[in-house]
Design a protein around this motif. Structure first.
Motif, PDB file in Angstrom:
ATOM      1  N   VAL B 154     -20.933   0.597  -0.426  1.00 51.12           N
ATOM      2  CA  VAL B 154     -19.673   0.722  -1.178  1.00 51.12           C
ATOM      3  C   VAL B 154     -19.204   2.169  -1.144  1.00 51.12           C
ATOM      4  CG1 VAL B 154     -18.575   0.379  -3.437  1.00 51.12           C
ATOM      5  CG2 VAL B 154     -20.513  -1.059  -2.784  1.00 51.12           C
ATOM      6  N   ALA B 155     -17.902   2.387  -1.048  1.00 54.58           N
ATOM      7  CA  ALA B 155     -17.315   3.715  -1.288  1.00 54.58           C
ATOM      8  C   ALA B 155     -16.336   3.599  -2.447  1.00 54.58           C
ATOM      9  CB  ALA B 155     -16.589   4.223  -0.047  1.00 54.58           C
ATOM     10  N   LEU B 156     -16.435   4.530  -3.378  1.00 50.99           N
ATOM     11  CA  LEU B 156     -15.471   4.621  -4.476  1.00 50.99           C
ATOM     12  C   LEU B 156     -14.702   5.917  -4.277  1.00 50.99           C
ATOM     13  CD1 LEU B 156     -17.737   3.659  -7.538  1.00 50.99           C
ATOM     14  CD2 LEU B 156     -16.392   2.128  -6.050  1.00 50.99           C
ATOM     15  N   ILE B 157     -13.397   5.817  -4.057  1.00 48.27           N
ATOM     16  CA  ILE B 157     -12.626   7.044  -3.827  1.00 48.27           C
ATOM     17  C   ILE B 157     -11.315   7.027  -4.610  1.00 48.27           C
ATOM     18  CG2 ILE B 157     -13.694   7.425  -1.562  1.00 48.27           C
ATOM     19  CD1 ILE B 157     -11.260   6.431  -0.228  1.00 48.27           C
ATOM     20  N   LYS B 158     -10.714   8.199  -4.655  1.00 52.01           N
ATOM     21  CA  LYS B 158      -9.460   8.361  -5.393  1.00 52.01           C
ATOM     22  C   LYS B 158      -8.384   8.861  -4.427  1.00 52.01           C
ATOM     23  CE  LYS B 158      -7.478  10.987  -9.236  1.00 52.01           C
ATOM     24  NZ  LYS B 158      -7.752  12.028 -10.238  1.00 52.01           N
ATOM     25  N   ALA B 159      -7.235   8.194  -4.476  1.00 50.20           N
ATOM     26  CA  ALA B 159      -6.096   8.662  -3.685  1.00 50.20           C
ATOM     27  C   ALA B 159      -4.879   8.717  -4.599  1.00 50.20           C
ATOM     28  CB  ALA B 159      -5.854   7.735  -2.496  1.00 50.20           C
ATOM     29  N   ASP B 160      -3.739   9.108  -4.040  1.00 48.70           N
ATOM     30  CA  ASP B 160      -2.557   9.250  -4.888  1.00 48.70           C
ATOM     31  C   ASP B 160      -1.726   7.968  -4.904  1.00 48.70           C
ATOM     32  OD1 ASP B 160      -0.889  10.934  -6.571  1.00 48.70           O
ATOM     33  OD2 ASP B 160       0.586  10.740  -4.949  1.00 48.70           O
ATOM     34  N   ARG B 161      -1.386   7.472  -3.694  1.00 49.93           N
ATOM     35  CA  ARG B 161      -0.560   6.264  -3.604  1.00 49.93           C
ATOM     36  C   ARG B 161      -1.115   5.340  -2.530  1.00 49.93           C
ATOM     37  NH1 ARG B 161       4.902   8.430  -2.046  1.00 49.93           N
ATOM     38  NH2 ARG B 161       3.600  10.172  -1.409  1.00 49.93           N
ATOM     39  N   ALA B 162      -0.877   4.046  -2.733  1.00 54.49           N
ATOM     40  CA  ALA B 162      -1.301   3.048  -1.746  1.00 54.49           C
ATOM     41  C   ALA B 162      -0.268   1.939  -1.690  1.00 54.49           C
ATOM     42  CB  ALA B 162      -2.653   2.455  -2.145  1.00 54.49           C
ATOM     43  N   ASP B 163      -0.157   1.284  -0.525  1.00 48.73           N
ATOM     44  CA  ASP B 163       0.629   0.051  -0.439  1.00 48.73           C
ATOM     45  C   ASP B 163      -0.332  -1.136  -0.394  1.00 48.73           C
ATOM     46  OD1 ASP B 163      -0.300  -0.146   2.192  1.00 48.73           O
ATOM     47  OD2 ASP B 163       1.493   0.801   3.014  1.00 48.73           O
ATOM     48  N   ARG B 164       0.208  -2.361  -0.298  1.00 49.47           N
ATOM     49  CA  ARG B 164      -0.682  -3.522  -0.412  1.00 49.47           C
ATOM     50  C   ARG B 164      -1.576  -3.686   0.820  1.00 49.47           C
ATOM     51  NH1 ARG B 164       1.367  -7.922   2.406  1.00 49.47           N
ATOM     52  NH2 ARG B 164       3.617  -7.941   2.770  1.00 49.47           N
ATOM     53  N   TRP B 165      -1.266  -3.007   1.918  1.00 52.34           N
ATOM     54  CA  TRP B 165      -2.166  -3.005   3.076  1.00 52.34           C
ATOM     55  C   TRP B 165      -3.317  -2.012   2.921  1.00 52.34           C
ATOM     56  CZ3 TRP B 165       0.682  -3.442   8.462  1.00 52.34           C
ATOM     57  CH2 TRP B 165       1.318  -4.692   8.523  1.00 52.34           C
ATOM     58  N   LEU B 198       5.306  -1.899   0.658  1.00 52.14           N
ATOM     59  CA  LEU B 198       4.999  -1.747   2.083  1.00 52.14           C
ATOM     60  C   LEU B 198       6.198  -1.086   2.772  1.00 52.14           C
ATOM     61  CD1 LEU B 198       2.420  -2.728   3.513  1.00 52.14           C
ATOM     62  CD2 LEU B 198       3.716  -4.735   4.280  1.00 52.14           C
ATOM     63  N   GLY B 199       5.940  -0.100   3.604  1.00 49.53           N
ATOM     64  CA  GLY B 199       7.029   0.598   4.291  1.00 49.53           C
ATOM     65  C   GLY B 199       7.502   1.846   3.577  1.00 49.53           C
ATOM     66  N   GLU B 200       7.047   2.007   2.350  1.00 54.58           N
ATOM     67  CA  GLU B 200       7.528   3.157   1.575  1.00 54.58           C
ATOM     68  C   GLU B 200       6.772   4.451   1.917  1.00 54.58           C
ATOM     69  OE1 GLU B 200       8.150   3.893  -3.092  1.00 54.58           O
ATOM     70  OE2 GLU B 200       8.387   1.799  -2.486  1.00 54.58           O
TER      71      GLU B 200
END
Lengths: 222, 221
Positions: B154-165, B198-200
């Motif tokens: 498992v990896a647990l990470i933090k990002a700022d923004r994500a789309d549904r993909w 998606l696309g944003e």
């Protein structure tokens, strides 16, 4: 009378050896002082192991960003032209020889350029290494900033390191409060000394035989 | 239809097994997926091997996992910090195993795992105690030590923004280990500040493509 250089004077002396346009990593502690004394005539790009190029000074009070920090976990800023990248790339820059200069602190340096700066013989604390070993092997020039002796007066420049090595045969030049020394095939060669320091006096606080450059000079920080 | 978004933190970590190897992003307090780690604490998985740069500080995230006896082994580069009280207490008592790895080697071992490589030779640490028991060769005139990949469950990470993909962008130096860890785990779980359509996300600026991501969960700041 011996007048040891202040940490700021040592930093000034190091800064003089960093060419305009260099990509530089400054280690935690004494080395970070270098960024404060580099003159405005030079454009230096500072690298941080956590993924920053073009790192700037600490932000004004109240403007800190808890996620924009340096290797010492202190808040910093990003200068125009700066960039962010992930950890693996940050260490590609370090290990891959892309940094021009790495300025590191040290517990001990040997006359063959071995560096000990990550562990002592203190067994009560858990070991920790961070990026020290990557910084030591990768940069084109490895400069060490340290006091000439420990707080209780023992030499830090030795024939052989007694503490665990960070890396072997990597140090190019050492800047202490008493002298500037090159490390090469002939061992330590003293290039400059602090005001009042004599060759015999310096040898007495050094744990390896010293050679003195024919044009031995007194350190001028600026 | 691909939709990697999950509604809750609990759902995001529901199936982490006892004994799992878990990569946790972050450098100091920057980029640590604090809420996901707390969800893992609630979920209750034990006997974990945690791979992360620091060993936590204070009473939150990794320090809390250690305090609650969930971590059998920690693989990291710099376990000491001003507030790493729980790690140090467990280490002194022999209640946690420590594998110390130079920071660049830690990152590159995860990269090797994600890239399908069998390992690599590196000059980093080749002349140090950390090379003990490992193969050292002279290559291109330098002593280099062979390091093995570091794959994880498992990896647990933090990002700022994500789309549904699961495409990700990060924020400032919080990116740190995230992109590499995302490639190295069988299950990559990401907490983000914000979901976007998606696309944003600018495709030129996507840092982690969604192929490396399995679940994303939104955590409002």
């Amino acid at each position: 009378m011996v007048r040891p250089l202040s940490p700021t004077d040592v930093a000034r002396r190091v800064a003089r050896d960093i060419p305009d346009g260099s990509y530089v990593n400054l280690g935690i502690g004494l080395p970070t002082l270098v960024a404060d004394v580099v003159g405005p005539d030079k454009e230096i790009v500072y690298h941080s192991e956590n993924g920053i190029l073009g790192m700037g000074p600490a932000p004004a009070a109240g403007e800190e960003d808890s996620e924009l920090i340096n290797a010492g976990k202190q808040p910093v800023t990003l200068l125009p032209g700066g960039s962010f990248f992930h950890h693996t790339d940050a260490f590609v820059m370090m290990r891959g020889g892309h940094l021009d200069v790495s300025v590191l602190g040290a517990f001990q340096v040997s006359e063959t350029g071995d560096l000990a700066n990550w562990a002592t013989d203190e067994a009560a604390l858990p070991p920790a290494v961070g990026g020290a070993m990557d910084l030591a092997v990768g940069a084109r020039r490895v400069l060490v900033v340290t006091t000439h002796t420990t707080r209780d007066g023992r030499p830090k420049l030795l024939s052989r390191c007694t503490y665990p090595l960070t890396a072997a045969a990597v140090v190019d030049r050492v800047y202490t409060d008493l002298a500037v020394l090159d490390v090469g095939p002939e061992g330590f060669v003293v290039r400059e000394v602090a005001p009042g320091v004599t060759p015999d006096g310096l040898q007495a606080v050094t744990g390896a035989p010293l050679r003195f450059a024919p044009d031995l000079a007194v350190v001028h920080p600026d | 239809m691909i939709d990697k978004r999950v509604a809750t933190l609990a759902e995001a970590v529901a199936d982490v097994a006892d004994g799992a190897t878990v990569l946790v992003g972050g450098f100091g307090n920057s980029g640590v997926p604090v809420e996901l780690v707390h969800a893992l604490l609630e979920q209750g998985a034990r006997d974990l091997t945690v791979v992360t740069n620091n060993a936590g500080s204070g009473e939150t995230d990794i320090a809390a996992l250690i305090r609650e006896h969930r971590v059998r082994r920690i693989i990291c580069s710099y376990p000491r910090s001003a507030g790493s009280v729980w790690f140090e207490q467990f280490w002194r008592a022999g209640e946690i195993e420590l594998e110390l790895v130079p920071q660049g080697t830690l990152s590159e071992r995860m990269r090797a795992a994600g890239a399908g490589l069998g390992g690599f030779f590196t000059p980093t640490g080749a002349d140090s105690l950390l090379a003990e028991g490992k193969e050292v060769r002279v290559l291109d005139g330098r002593r280099q030590v062979f390091e093995r990949p570091l794959p994880a469950d498992v990896a647990l990470i933090k990002a700022d923004r994500a789309d549904r993909w699961g495409n990700l962008v990060y924020r400032t130096a919080a990116r740190n280990f995230g992109p590499t860890m995302a490639t190295a785990a069988a299950l990559t779980v990401v907490q983000v500040r914000q979901f976007v359509e998606l696309g944003e996300l600018d495709p030129e600026a996507v840092v982690t493509p969604g192929i490396f991501v399995d679940r994303v969960v939104e955590v409002a700041p």
